[in-house]
Design an enzyme around this catalytic site. Structure first.
Site, mmCIF file in Angstrom:
data_model
loop_
_atom_site.group_PDB
_atom_site.id
_atom_site.type_symbol
_atom_site.label_atom_id
_atom_site.label_comp_id
_atom_site.label_asym_id
_atom_site.label_seq_id
_atom_site.Cartn_x
_atom_site.Cartn_y
_atom_site.Cartn_z
ATOM 1 N N HIS A 41 1.171 -1.120 0.104
ATOM 2 C CA HIS A 41 -0.436 -0.215 -0.378
ATOM 3 C C HIS A 41 1.069 1.283 -0.301
ATOM 4 O O HIS A 41 1.747 1.111 0.556
ATOM 5 C CB HIS A 41 -1.409 0.032 0.930
ATOM 6 C CG HIS A 41 -1.669 0.858 1.201
ATOM 7 N ND1 HIS A 41 -2.292 2.402 2.148
ATOM 8 C CD2 HIS A 41 -2.356 1.728 0.211
ATOM 9 C CE1 HIS A 41 -2.985 3.435 2.034
ATOM 10 N NE2 HIS A 41 -3.532 2.732 0.712
ATOM 11 N N GLU A 65 -8.481 6.790 -6.072
ATOM 12 C CA GLU A 65 -8.702 8.653 -5.759
ATOM 13 C C GLU A 65 -7.399 8.846 -7.108
ATOM 14 O O GLU A 65 -7.018 10.063 -6.592
ATOM 15 C CB GLU A 65 -7.573 9.084 -4.661
ATOM 16 C CG GLU A 65 -8.694 9.052 -2.897
ATOM 17 C CD GLU A 65 -7.971 7.911 -2.306
ATOM 18 O OE1 GLU A 65 -9.364 6.535 -1.731
ATOM 19 O OE2 GLU A 65 -6.667 7.213 -2.394
ATOM 20 N N GLU A 67 -10.208 2.469 -8.073
ATOM 21 C CA GLU A 67 -11.127 2.327 -7.276
ATOM 22 C C GLU A 67 -12.073 4.213 -8.262
ATOM 23 O O GLU A 67 -13.073 3.240 -9.072
ATOM 24 C CB GLU A 67 -11.079 3.266 -6.146
ATOM 25 C CG GLU A 67 -12.258 3.569 -5.213
ATOM 26 C CD GLU A 67 -11.555 4.450 -3.958
ATOM 27 O OE1 GLU A 67 -12.360 4.238 -3.189
ATOM 28 O OE2 GLU A 67 -10.797 5.677 -3.953
ATOM 29 N N GLU A 72 -15.625 1.900 1.188
ATOM 30 C CA GLU A 72 -15.643 2.553 1.741
ATOM 31 C C GLU A 72 -16.923 3.878 2.950
ATOM 32 O O GLU A 72 -16.901 3.831 4.129
ATOM 33 C CB GLU A 72 -14.513 3.667 1.922
ATOM 34 C CG GLU A 72 -14.331 4.537 0.875
ATOM 35 C CD GLU A 72 -13.172 4.170 0.396
ATOM 36 O OE1 GLU A 72 -12.827 5.635 0.690
ATOM 37 O OE2 GLU A 72 -12.144 3.507 0.938
#
Length: 699
Positions: free
Chosen positions: A408, A479, A497, A503
C-alpha cells in the site's frame, strides 16, 4: 434504413462536404459536415431516430488559433476494421473490435494550419478524436479550450455526478437533464476535499434514457497526455460542452505535433444491456505494449483495511496529530494500530485457510499521524515500517503460507514526493516479493494547484502503471482519475477505485441501494473497479452502539456484487471474524472466480436492476449475480446460457423472506437445486437486495 438515409439527405443536402459513415449493422449513422463558414459539425442517428443533433467541433489554442471555423476539406479517408483479440484478464476471453472509420483532413484558410478529425462507428456507438499532424507551422502548442458539443434531442432522464476536478466519489443523481443543478447536491456526503465550482457542470461518463426508451451514454476513451473531460450543461437547450481540468496557469494541455486527443464517445441502443456490456471504450485503446504478461494474475484478497474504517483500529501508530514522543523523538504507541505483525499474520492465516491469493496491509509505514488535511509534502518514504510491523517476518510468514502480500502506497496526494521515492519503493516490493500495489491519492494535489483530473496527474497515473510494468508489478489505483480503457495497453493496471466505493458506508451517509446498479453504466465502462464488496456486518452499530451508519444492501446483495461489479482484483473486505459467523454464505466468495471466459448481461436498467451471468475462464462453472435498488423485485431468469445436454448443481444464495436492507439486511437463505439450460429460476430480491448463484456441472 431507407428512412434514415432520407433524413440525412434532407438535413444535410444543402451543406457542402457532408460525409456519412454507417455502423457495420447499419443501425447507427454518423454525419460530418462543414457549414458555410467552415465550421466542423457532426450528427448521430440510431435507426430512424436522431440522437445528437448538429453539434460543433473544435479547439482553441493559446497562440490565438481558433480551430472551430474557417476550415476547408482537403481529403477524406475511409476504412473498415475487424479483429478479435484476447485480453490478459477480462469479462470475455476474446473481444471483437469491428468498426467503420472516416478520417477528415482539414486545413484552416486563416492560419493555414491542419487539423484532422477521425470518426469510428461501431454497432454500439460512435467515437471521434482530434489529430494534429506534423506540419511546419504547428510544433509545440497549448490547448486552452476544447469546444466539442453534444446537442441532445430532448429532456432525457440523466444519471450524473457533479463536475469536481478533484474527486469522483459522489452519489449519482437521477434527474431530468433540465434539472441538473450541483447546488442541490448533498455536500454532507463524506468527501473531505470537495471542489465543485460550477452549478451546471457534471462529470463524464453520463448515462441517459430518452422518453422513447433509447439509452445514450457520453464518455471518453484512451485519455493519455490530456486532461479528463467534464461537461458543462445548458439545461434549457439540452446541450453538453466539453470542459477540461486546467493547470495552475489556466492551460489545459501541452502538446507537440503529431498529437491526438482522447476519443469522445457516444453509445446508443434501445437495449440497456448493449451499453453495459460494450467493449467499445476498451477497443479504442492501443493494444498491449507488454511482450510478457505471464506475471499478471487475477487475485482475491483480504486485508487490514475495513477494521480502520469501522473504528476497531487505526492507520497511524501513535493515534493523533499531537502524538507524544519519547527517547530520540520516537512515537509512543497508541495501542490501536492495525498494521501490526501479529494482526497481519492473523489475516495471512485466514487467507491461506480459505484459499485467497493475497493480503493487503494499510498503515504499515511511518507518517500517518499528522498529514491528513495539512497539505504536507514530505509525509511518507514508502520504505520505513512502523516499529510494530516487521517487514521481513511478515513476508516470510506469507511466503510460507503461499500468500502474496499487496503493498500500500498512500501518497497523501504529494505526487512529487512519491515520484522522488518511487524506485526505492518498487525495489522494496521486489525485495519482499510483493506482486501488486494499491496506490492512494487522498487530499489536494502537490504540486499545489494541480487537479486529480488535469494533464499532469493523468500523466502521473499512467507513468506509475508503466514503471510498475517495467518491474513486473500490478497496480490498483485509488483516488485517481477514472480509467478510460488504458488497461488494454498496460494490462498490469489491474483495477482502480475512481468512484464512490464501499468505504463510504462505514462513516458517512453511504451509498444508496441504486448506486451499484448505476456504476456498471458509468464508471465500469472504463475499467474494472476495486469496489471492496463482501461486507457481512451491515450495520456499524455492531462496533459502536451510537453509530447509525450502515451498508445500504442486504448480505445476499454483497455476494451478488462479486459478479455484477467486474474486477480481476476482488477483496473480501469484511473482518475475518464476521465471515466466521457466516461460513455458509462466505462459501460463495471463496468459490466465485475473478477472471472470465464469457459474460452475459441478462437484465439491465440503470438505477433499478442488473443481472449478469459469467463463465469461469478455467472451468465449466457459471456464476450469476442479480441486484436491485431500494425496491424489491421479482424476476424469472432463463438459464439458456448454460451448456446444452448438461446437468448443473445450482447453489442459490438469496434474500430471506423477511430481508430488507434497512430493517433486516442479514436475512438470507441458501438452497441447492438441479437445473439444465432449459430451466428457469424465479428470483425474489428484497429491498436493496440481491441473489448470487453458482452453477457446477454434474459429472
Amino acid at each position: 434504413m431507407k428512412k434514415l438515409l432520407i433524413l440525412g439527405v434532407l438535413l444535410f443536402g444543402f451543406i457542402s462536404n457532408a460525409q456519412n459513415v454507417l455502423s457495420p449493422s447499419k443501425n447507427i449513422l454518423l454525419t460530418f459536415s462543414l457549414e458555410a463558414n467552415g465550421k466542423p459539425t457532426y450528427m448521430v442517428f440510431y435507426k430512424d431516430k436522431p440522437v445528437v443533433t448538429r453539434s460543433n467541433l473544435g479547439l482553441v489554442l493559446k497562440d490565438g488559433t481558433d480551430f472551430t471555423s474557417s476550415f476547408t476539406l482537403e481529403n477524406t479517408v475511409s476504412n473498415t476494421f475487424d479483429e478479435t483479440w484476447q485480453p490478459v484478464l477480462g469479462e470475455q476471453s476474446s473481444i471483437k473490435n469491428h468498426y467503420n472509420e472516416l478520417k477528415v483532413e482539414l486545413i484552416q484558410s486563416t492560419s493555414k494550419k491542419k487539423l484532422n478529425i477521425i470518426f469510428k462507428v461501431y454497432d454500439e456507438g460512435i467515437a471521434f478524436r482530434y489529430e494534429f499532424p506534423k506540419q511546419p507551422n504547428l510544433n509545440y502548442f497549448i490547448i486552452t479550450d476544447e469546444k466539442t458539443e453534444f446537442n441532445l434531442t430532448g429532456n432525457h432522464k440523466t444519471f450524473w455526478i457533479p463536475g469536481d476536478f478533484s474527486s469522483n466519489e459522489y452519489i449519482y443523481e437521477e434527474t431530468l437533464l433540465s434539472e441538473i443543478d450541483t447546488d442541490k447536491v448533498n455536500r454532507n456526503n463524506g468527501i473531505a476535499f470537495q471542489n465543485i465550482k460550477e452549478r451546471f457542470r457534471i462529470q463524464s461518463p453520463v448515462q441517459m434514457k430518452t422518453s422513447e426508451g433509447l439509452y445514450i451514454n457520453i464518455f471518453e476513451a484512451a485519455v493519455v497526455n490530456y486532461p479528463v473531460m467534464h461537461l458543462d450543461v445548458d439545461v434549457s437547450k439540452y446541450k453538453f460542452t466539453s470542459i477540461l481540468a486546467p493547470n495552475p496557469l489556466g492551460d489545459k494541455a501541452y502538446l507537440q505535433a503529431p498529437a491526438v486527443t482522447p476519443w469522445r464517445t457516444i453509445m446508443v441502443s434501445n437495449d440497456a444491456r448493449d451499453i453495459v456490456s460494450s467493449k467499445m471504450i476498451l477497443n479504442l485503446n492501443e493494444p498491449s505494449k507488454l511482450d510478457d504478461t505471464s506475471w499478471i494474475k487475477p487475485m482475491k484478497y483480504v486485508g487490514v483495511w475495513w477494521e480502520m474504517h469501522v473504528g476497531k483500529s487505526t492507520w497511524d501508530y501513535a493515534g493523533s496529530q499531537n502524538a507524544q514522543t519519547q527517547n530520540n523523538n520516537e512515537l509512543v504507541a497508541s495501542g490501536k494500530h492495525g498494521a501490526t505483525t501479529e494482526n497481519t499474520k492473523r489475516y495471512i492465516d485466514f487467507a491461506a485457510k480459505h484459499g485467497f491469493d493475497g493480503v493487503l496491509v494499510e498503515g504499515w509505514n511511518v507518517g500517518w499521524e499528522d498529514w491528513f488535511g495539512n497539505w504536507k509534502e514530505d509525509v511518507f518514504d514508502f520504505t520505513t515500517p512502523y516499529p510494530d510491523f516487521d517487514l521481513k517476518a511478515v513476508n516470510d510468514y506469507a511466503k510460507s503460507k503461499g500468500i502474496k502480500m499487496i503493498m500500500h502506497h498512500e501518497t497523501s496526494a504529494s505526487v512529487a514526493n512519491y515520484e522522488r521515492h518511487f524506485d526505492r519503493a518498487m525495489n522494496l516490493m521486489k525485495q519482499y516479493g510483493y506482486s501488486a500495489v494499491k496506490t492512494g491519492y487522498v487530499g489536494k494535489i502537490i504540486p499545489r494547484g494541480e487537479y486529480h483530473d488535469g494533464q499532469t496527474m493523468v500523466n502521473h497515473f499512467n507513468y506509475v502503471v508503466k514503471r510498475m510494468a517495467d518491474n513486473k508489478l500490478m497496480v490498483n489505483s485509488h483516488e485517481s482519475s477514472r480509467p478510460t480503457g488504458y488497461h488494454r495497453t498496460y494490462p498490469n493496471y489491474i483495477a482502480a477505485e475512481a468512484a464512490r466505493g464501499t468505504e463510504f458506508s462505514a462513516w458517512s451517509i453511504g451509498n444508496p441501494p441504486m448506486h451499484e446498479t448505476i456504476l456498471p453504466f458509468t464508471r465500469l465502462l472504463g475499467g474494472p473497479m476495486d469496489y471492496t464488496p463482501g461486507i457481512f456486518e451491515i450495520k456499524m452499530s455492531a462496533y459502536d452502539k451510537t453509530k447509525k451508519e450502515q451498508v445500504h444492501t442486504t448480505l445476499a446483495k454483497q455476494l451478488a456484487l462479486y459478479v455484477t461489479m467486474y474486477s480481476p482484483l476482488q477483496m473480501a473486505a469484511d473482518l475475518p471474524e464476521n465471515y466466521e459467523k457466516h461460513l455458509d454464505a462466505f462459501q460463495f466468495i471463496k468459490d466465485v472466480p475473478v477472471d472470465w471466459q464469457e459474460s452475459k448481461y441478462l437484465e439491465a436498467e440503470p438505477g433499478d436492476y442488473l443481472t449478469v451471468a459469467r463463465k469461469d475462464k478455467n472451468s465449466e462453472k457459471w456464476f450469476l449475480g442479480a441486484i436491485t435498488d431500494e425496491n424489491e423485485r421479482n424476476t424469472e431468469i432463463k438459464l439458456d446460457f448454460l451448456s446444452p445436454n448438461k446437468k448443473y448443481k445450482a447453489i442459490i444464495y438469496q434474500d430471506g423472506a423477511d430481508a430488507d436492507w434497512q430493517n433486516n439486511p442479514k436475512s438470507y437463505v441458501i438452497k441447492t437445486i438441479q437445473v439444465t439450460n432449459k430451466s428457469k429460476i424465479k428470483l425474489h430480491l428484497a429491498k436493496g437486495g440481491g441473489t448470487a448463484i453458482s452453477f457446477e456441472p454434474i459429472n
